[in-house]
Design an enzyme around this catalytic site. Sequence first.
Site, PDB file in Angstrom:
ATOM      1  N   SER A  69       0.838  -1.191   0.000  1.00 37.90           N
ATOM      2  CA  SER A  69       0.000   0.000   0.000  1.00 37.90           C
ATOM      3  C   SER A  69       0.870   1.237   0.000  1.00 37.90           C
ATOM      4  CB  SER A  69      -0.918  -0.008   1.233  1.00 37.90           C
ATOM      5  OG  SER A  69      -1.852   1.048   1.168  1.00 37.90           O
ATOM      6  N   ASP A  70       0.374   2.305  -0.592  1.00 39.53           N
ATOM      7  CA  ASP A  70       1.079   3.579  -0.597  1.00 39.53           C
ATOM      8  C   ASP A  70       0.041   4.693  -0.546  1.00 39.53           C
ATOM      9  OD1 ASP A  70       3.929   4.629  -0.928  1.00 39.53           O
ATOM     10  OD2 ASP A  70       2.792   5.883  -2.324  1.00 39.53           O
ATOM     11  N   THR A  71       0.315   5.709   0.268  1.00 38.67           N
ATOM     12  CA  THR A  71      -0.627   6.814   0.446  1.00 38.67           C
ATOM     13  C   THR A  71       0.073   8.134   0.172  1.00 38.67           C
ATOM     14  OG1 THR A  71      -1.876   5.577   2.096  1.00 38.67           O
ATOM     15  CG2 THR A  71      -2.185   7.960   2.086  1.00 38.67           C
TER      16      THR A  71
END
Length: 191
Positions: free
Chosen positions: A71-73
């Site tokens: 995941s990456d935000t």
Amino acid sequence: MQPKQVILASGSPRRRELLGLICQDFVVLPSGADETLRDGVPLGEEIMRLAAEKARDVLGKTSGARAVIGSDTMVVLDGVPMGKPRDAADAQRMLRALSGRTHEVLTGVAVVTGDGAVDARLSTTSVTFYELTDDEIARYVATGEPLDKAGAYGIQGRGALLVQSIQGDYYSVMGLPVALLARMLRAADVI
């Protein structure tokens, strides 16, 4: 039937907590993938690519995994990505820029299965901040909370006091779109 091993490619305590809402039996193994954004590529595509790269990196270091989750935000204001602040002054600068404005939080999530199949998706949430005073910003930065967070705030902590409204997935702003990920894991026959 053997339990299906799931690996979370992140050291984030928030992502660990959120994945626990979906499944109890998983391993945490942070990724060492390069998180550099490429120039000229739409941010949504880049965020999904980074999520998939993190998952692929961890899959390549393990054996027997049914699925690895990456995941990456990224916080984006006026099309410009805001990463984590370098220091307290940078956090104050970011929060002043977000004050009284609406920005987007892009969270990419990827499920890479043991056979190498990749499902990467993007969750976009609009977040509107209240108009913030310099004193409010200084007090929040003094807590230390914004120093390790994209956009210099954590919606699940004291940063909630800055947020007037959100349109989209709250958990995505925290860093892991729970309902979307659950559907992706079911589609991959992982849960």
